[in-house]
Design an enzyme around this catalytic site. Structure first.
Site, PDB file in Angstrom:
ATOM      1  N   GLY A 154      -0.760  43.034   1.821  1.00  0.00           N
ATOM      2  CA  GLY A 154       0.302  42.053   1.553  1.00  0.00           C
ATOM      3  C   GLY A 154       1.329  42.130   2.672  1.00  0.00           C
ATOM      4  O   GLY A 154       1.039  42.646   3.762  1.00  0.00           O
ATOM      5  N   ILE A 156       3.999  43.982   3.114  1.00  0.00           N
ATOM      6  CA  ILE A 156       4.341  45.332   3.593  1.00  0.00           C
ATOM      7  C   ILE A 156       3.138  45.960   4.299  1.00  0.00           C
ATOM      8  O   ILE A 156       3.281  46.560   5.371  1.00  0.00           O
ATOM      9  CB  ILE A 156       4.855  46.209   2.431  1.00  0.00           C
ATOM     10  CG1 ILE A 156       6.159  45.612   1.874  1.00  0.00           C
ATOM     11  CG2 ILE A 156       5.081  47.651   2.895  1.00  0.00           C
ATOM     12  CD1 ILE A 156       6.676  46.271   0.595  1.00  0.00           C
ATOM     13  N   ARG A 176      -7.958  42.973  -3.296  1.00  0.00           N
ATOM     14  CA  ARG A 176      -8.691  42.081  -4.200  1.00  0.00           C
ATOM     15  C   ARG A 176      -9.496  41.043  -3.426  1.00  0.00           C
ATOM     16  O   ARG A 176     -10.550  40.627  -3.827  1.00  0.00           O
ATOM     17  CB  ARG A 176      -7.718  41.389  -5.145  1.00  0.00           C
ATOM     18  CG  ARG A 176      -7.477  42.205  -6.408  1.00  0.00           C
ATOM     19  CD  ARG A 176      -6.615  41.449  -7.342  1.00  0.00           C
ATOM     20  NE  ARG A 176      -5.386  41.063  -6.670  1.00  0.00           N
ATOM     21  CZ  ARG A 176      -4.182  41.093  -7.217  1.00  0.00           C
ATOM     22  NH1 ARG A 176      -4.050  41.488  -8.451  1.00  0.00           N
ATOM     23  NH2 ARG A 176      -3.114  40.734  -6.547  1.00  0.00           N
ATOM     24  N   ARG A 235       3.873  52.499  -5.643  1.00  0.00           N
ATOM     25  CA  ARG A 235       4.334  52.969  -6.945  1.00  0.00           C
ATOM     26  C   ARG A 235       3.606  54.267  -7.278  1.00  0.00           C
ATOM     27  O   ARG A 235       2.392  54.397  -7.019  1.00  0.00           O
ATOM     28  CB  ARG A 235       4.042  51.934  -8.032  1.00  0.00           C
ATOM     29  CG  ARG A 235       4.985  50.743  -8.047  1.00  0.00           C
ATOM     30  CD  ARG A 235       6.400  51.130  -8.475  1.00  0.00           C
ATOM     31  NE  ARG A 235       7.291  49.998  -8.542  1.00  0.00           N
ATOM     32  CZ  ARG A 235       8.047  49.547  -7.524  1.00  0.00           C
ATOM     33  NH1 ARG A 235       8.013  50.163  -6.359  1.00  0.00           N
ATOM     34  NH2 ARG A 235       8.843  48.520  -7.689  1.00  0.00           N
ATOM     35  N   GLU A 264       8.545  59.346 -12.052  1.00  0.00           N
ATOM     36  CA  GLU A 264       9.816  59.340 -11.339  1.00  0.00           C
ATOM     37  C   GLU A 264      10.995  59.500 -12.304  1.00  0.00           C
ATOM     38  O   GLU A 264      10.997  58.828 -13.345  1.00  0.00           O
ATOM     39  CB  GLU A 264       9.931  57.978 -10.615  1.00  0.00           C
ATOM     40  CG  GLU A 264      10.453  58.098  -9.227  1.00  0.00           C
ATOM     41  CD  GLU A 264      10.176  56.841  -8.414  1.00  0.00           C
ATOM     42  OE1 GLU A 264       9.023  56.620  -8.034  1.00  0.00           O
ATOM     43  OE2 GLU A 264      11.126  56.095  -8.185  1.00  0.00           O
ATOM     44  N   HIS A 282      12.078  57.841  -3.245  1.00  0.00           N
ATOM     45  CA  HIS A 282      11.998  56.370  -3.337  1.00  0.00           C
ATOM     46  C   HIS A 282      12.998  55.691  -2.391  1.00  0.00           C
ATOM     47  O   HIS A 282      13.890  54.959  -2.825  1.00  0.00           O
ATOM     48  CB  HIS A 282      12.216  55.893  -4.784  1.00  0.00           C
ATOM     49  CG  HIS A 282      11.502  54.595  -5.070  1.00  0.00           C
ATOM     50  ND1 HIS A 282      10.841  54.317  -6.237  1.00  0.00           N
ATOM     51  CD2 HIS A 282      11.363  53.476  -4.305  1.00  0.00           C
ATOM     52  CE1 HIS A 282      10.332  53.095  -6.201  1.00  0.00           C
ATOM     53  NE2 HIS A 282      10.633  52.563  -5.032  1.00  0.00           N
ATOM     54  N   GLY A 284      12.031  53.709   0.260  1.00  0.00           N
ATOM     55  CA  GLY A 284      11.373  52.645   1.036  1.00  0.00           C
ATOM     56  C   GLY A 284      12.324  51.546   1.491  1.00  0.00           C
ATOM     57  O   GLY A 284      12.317  51.142   2.647  1.00  0.00           O
TER      58      GLY A 284
HETATM   59  C1  DGY Z   1      10.500  47.576  -4.584  1.00  0.00           C
HETATM   60  O1  DGY Z   1      11.263  46.672  -4.256  1.00  0.00           O
HETATM   61  O2  DGY Z   1       9.570  47.392  -5.356  1.00  0.00           O
HETATM   62  C2  DGY Z   1      10.745  48.902  -3.990  1.00  0.00           C
HETATM   63  O3  DGY Z   1      10.014  49.908  -4.577  1.00  0.00           O
HETATM   64  C3  DGY Z   1      12.234  49.227  -4.013  1.00  0.00           C
HETATM   65  O4  DGY Z   1      12.447  50.090  -2.962  1.00  0.00           O
END
Ligand code: DGY
Length: 317
Positions: A154, A156, A176, A235, A264, A282, A284
């Site tokens: 995707g 990211i 997928r 996740r 988490e 977390h 990111g």
């Molecule tokens: C999201 O936006 O899903 C990320 O995990 C937040 O950092």
């Protein structure tokens, strides 16, 4: 119209929300408990939620029939029961796009910290342990010519692939379906089993769904190469954490870097003891710019819906 904000958001986003309605924002520095969340939701027309809030039918019922939109301040929305909300006529929105580069940057930071033993070296110095340069000292793994396996190409995943290409890596990906982006990235679509068996670094970028829960379990880890590294910035539940600890302890893979965790904020305790594991809490999307953009986008989604317009970033069941 009551707008419930479950955790502090930047002032610029609050300004937008205050224009759209009467804002109630939690002032406790922790996630609301499920009971507190239901109580806070009463009478809400909009809820601005965080990824740690479980927003299900009970929260919507507690809000009542006036609830029109739940704006999740995250691109992932596995914490929201979108189907239950749709049944009640409530729209759900997320924040795609604005966190792509920040998350890809952190993924690459973790990948480098892991393969070049950066966090381990930092710990060695802070422990004031004796050391001296020699040709075999703390050797890591280079990236040029190695294969990066991206699970989920995707936005990211694609941003990670672009960074990997600059480091001279070959890209394979699974998911997928095939992505139209593959040609531009010189990325090859393969079944996940083949990706796990051939990649030198496996980086996870698929959303959390019933199909991807524990995608990386004992069996998947056993398929990976003994010299391979695993990076997870999507996740936590995509990885079976106890199985990962077992695999690392038995030398089935070379190391792992995790920004997200199955339960988490808890972390499987055995991972905390291992030098070939890099852990971040977390982070990111955690840049000033990105977190502000995320909150602004969520606020704009609320404003659009409450003023009778279309949401900017609707998600569908
Ligand atoms: C999201 O936006 O899903 C990320 O995990 C937040 O950092």
């Amino acid at each position: 119209m009551r707008i419930v904000v479950t955790r502090r958001v930047p002032e610029a986003a609050l300004d937008i929300l205050r224009e759209a309605g009467e804002v109630w924002m939690s002032d406790v520095d922790r996630p609301l408990s499920p009971d507190e969340l239901r109580k806070a939701a009463r009478g809400a027309a909009a809820i601005v939620s965080m990824l740690h809030d479980r927003i299900d039918g009970t929260v919507a019922d507690s809000a009542g029939p006036g609830l029109r939109v739940v704006a999740n301040v995250a691109v992932g929305y596995d914490n929201v029961d979108v189907a239950a909300l749709a049944e009640r006529g409530v729209l759900v929105t997320n924040t795609p796009g604005v966190l792509t580069d920040a998350t890809a940057d952190l993924t690459f930071g973790l990948l480098l910290a892991l393969t070049r033993r950066i966090a381990e070296g930092d710990r060695l110095l802070r422990a004031r342990r004796p050391w001296s340069f020699h040709l075999g000292f703390m050797l890591g793994a280079g990236l040029r010519g190695k294969t990066l396996g991206i699970v989920g190409l995707g936005q990211i995943g694609q941003a990670v692939a672009r960074r990997a290409k600059a480091f001279g890596m070959r890209i394979i990906y699974s998911g997928r379906s095939r992505s139209a982006a593959e040609a531009g990235l010189d990325a090859r679509f393969v079944p996940t089993a083949e990706l796990l068996a051939t990649a030198d670094v496996v980086s996870l970028h698929c959303p959390l769904t019933p199909e991807t829960t524990h995608l990386i379990d004992a069996e998947a880890l056993a398929v990976m190469k003994p010299g391979a590294f695993l990076v997870n910035t999507t996740r936590g539940p995509v990885v079976d954490e106890p199985a990962l600890a077992d695999a690392l302890l038995h030398g089935e893979i070379a190391g792992a870097a995790l920004d997200v965790f199955e339960k988490e904020p808890e972390v499987e305790p055995r991972l905390l003891e291992l030098d070939n594991v890099v852990l971040t809490p977390h982070l990111g999307s955690a840049t000033v710019e990105t977190r502000t953009e995320m909150a602004l986008l969520a606020a704009r989604n609320v404003a659009a819906v409450l003023s009778g317009g279309e949401p900017l970033n609707p998600v569908h069941p």
